[in-house]
Design an enzyme around this catalytic site. Structure first.
Site, PDB file in Angstrom:
ATOM      1  N   ARG A 104       0.828  -1.226   0.000  1.00 20.94           N
ATOM      2  CA  ARG A 104       0.000   0.000   0.000  1.00 20.94           C
ATOM      3  C   ARG A 104       0.852   1.261   0.000  1.00 20.94           C
ATOM      4  NH1 ARG A 104      -5.413   0.918   0.146  1.00 20.94           N
ATOM      5  NH2 ARG A 104      -6.456  -1.071  -0.023  1.00 20.94           N
ATOM      6  N   LEU A 113      -7.027   6.596   0.310  1.00 20.74           N
ATOM      7  CA  LEU A 113      -5.647   7.062   0.133  1.00 20.74           C
ATOM      8  C   LEU A 113      -5.051   7.466   1.485  1.00 20.74           C
ATOM      9  CD1 LEU A 113      -6.310   9.166  -3.080  1.00 20.74           C
ATOM     10  CD2 LEU A 113      -4.993   7.024  -2.953  1.00 20.74           C
ATOM     11  N   HIS A 134     -20.177  11.355  -2.401  1.00 22.97           N
ATOM     12  CA  HIS A 134     -20.612  10.125  -1.739  1.00 22.97           C
ATOM     13  C   HIS A 134     -22.126   9.972  -1.879  1.00 22.97           C
ATOM     14  CE1 HIS A 134     -20.429   6.800   1.044  1.00 22.97           C
ATOM     15  NE2 HIS A 134     -21.474   7.306   1.667  1.00 22.97           N
ATOM     16  N   ASP A 146     -10.463  14.149   4.079  1.00 25.61           N
ATOM     17  CA  ASP A 146      -9.437  14.182   5.123  1.00 25.61           C
ATOM     18  C   ASP A 146      -8.917  12.759   5.306  1.00 25.61           C
ATOM     19  OD1 ASP A 146     -11.294  12.833   6.655  1.00 25.61           O
ATOM     20  OD2 ASP A 146     -11.624  14.473   8.089  1.00 25.61           O
ATOM     21  N   GLY A 198      -9.762  10.407   7.231  1.00 25.77           N
ATOM     22  CA  GLY A 198     -10.732   9.360   7.561  1.00 25.77           C
ATOM     23  C   GLY A 198     -11.492   8.881   6.337  1.00 25.77           C
TER      24      GLY A 198
HETATM   25  C1  GAR Z   1     -21.145   7.574  -7.420  1.00 22.13           C
HETATM   26  O1  GAR Z   1     -22.483   7.450  -7.025  1.00 22.13           O
HETATM   27  C2  GAR Z   1     -20.267   7.905  -6.233  1.00 22.13           C
HETATM   28  O2  GAR Z   1     -20.892   8.690  -5.265  1.00 22.13           O
HETATM   29  C3  GAR Z   1     -19.978   6.534  -5.708  1.00 22.13           C
HETATM   30  O3  GAR Z   1     -19.736   5.756  -6.842  1.00 22.13           O
HETATM   31  C4  GAR Z   1     -20.576   6.237  -7.900  1.00 22.13           C
HETATM   32  C5  GAR Z   1     -19.724   6.373  -9.129  1.00 22.13           C
HETATM   33  O4  GAR Z   1     -20.522   6.591 -10.262  1.00 22.13           O
HETATM   34  N1  GAR Z   1     -18.854   6.574  -4.799  1.00 22.13           N
HETATM   35  C6  GAR Z   1     -18.800   5.900  -3.667  1.00 22.13           C
HETATM   36  O5  GAR Z   1     -19.657   5.099  -3.315  1.00 22.13           O
HETATM   37  C7  GAR Z   1     -17.562   6.185  -2.837  1.00 22.13           C
HETATM   38  N2  GAR Z   1     -17.714   5.659  -1.521  1.00 22.13           N
HETATM   39  P1  GAR Z   1     -19.871   7.014 -11.636  1.00 22.13           P
HETATM   40  O6  GAR Z   1     -18.633   6.123 -11.863  1.00 22.13           O
HETATM   41  O7  GAR Z   1     -20.925   6.765 -12.669  1.00 22.13           O
HETATM   42  O8  GAR Z   1     -19.479   8.460 -11.538  1.00 22.13           O
END
Ligand code: GAR
Length: 200
Positions: free
Chosen positions: A66, A94, A108, A140, A142
């Protein structure tokens, strides 16, 4: 001045596409200078290639550990000298020194601080919430814990499954992400007091 965006993706890249479309207008104030991914062969990279945007891939499986993954990702992003890094469906956590190297936002598909992590839509649905939504936040050290910049609610329907709810969330998400990134790009530094973010 046009802000330089580096966008990181792991999947279909519809949020990336919304940003690419928005940046076609010079008044938007930002351009996507590179798209990075943690895996090859995804639609997100294909979208960047079709738009003529340089791409890079740093896959955990190609790294010794990692630490190397984080260092190579940091170097690949830094090579494009971003003003802002946008995590748009990027599914790797990251290391702190990477997220602290640049201003970085994440989108998110839930109303944080509820349902952080990789399965926000399914977990919200399983919990039985009646309202979920989207959160755009600074990154951040977390997992989905950084200061919230923008949120918007999406009503959960009785007959929703994970796919239908996620699709409705993503329709809102693409608009909110484009709006928020544009405001950050054009507006300069937001005011951050504790956890409270106020865009100029
Ligand atoms: C989005 O809904 C984003 O919020 C989610 O993945 C999807 C990507 O869609 N991300 C997460 O769940 C991060 N924890 P996309 O590839 O069509 O933009």
């Amino acid at each position: 001045m046009t802000a330089r965006l580096v966008v990181l993706v792991s999947g279909s890249g519809t949020n990336l596409q919304a940003l690419l479309d928005a940046t076609a207008d010079p008044a938007y104030g930002a351009s996507v200078v590179a798209v990075g991914a943690d895996r090859d062969g995804i639609e997100g990279l294909a979208r960047a290639e079709r738009a003529g945007v340089p791409t890079f891939v740093v896959a955990l499986g190609d790294c010794a550990d990692r630490a190397e993954f984080n260092d190579r990702t940091l170097a690949a992003v830094a090579a494009h000298d971003p003003d802002l890094v946008v995590l748009a469906g990027y599914m790797k956590i990251l290391a702190p020194h990477v997220v602290e190297a640049f201003p970085m936002v994440n989108t998110h598909p839930a109303l944080l601080p509820s349902f952080a992590g990789a399965h926000g839509v399914g977990e919200a649905l399983a919990y039985g919430v009646k309202v979920s939504g989207v959160t755009v936040h600074f990154v951040d050290a977390g997992v989905d814990t950084g200061p919230i910049i923008a949120q918007e609610a999406v009503t959960v329907r009785d007959d929703d499954d994970e796919a239908t709810l996620h699709e409705r969330i993503k329709t809102v998400e693409r608009r909110l992400l484009v709006d928020t990134v544009g405001r950050l790009a054009r507006g300069g530094r937001p005011k951050i007091e504790g956890r409270k973010v106020v865009l100029p």
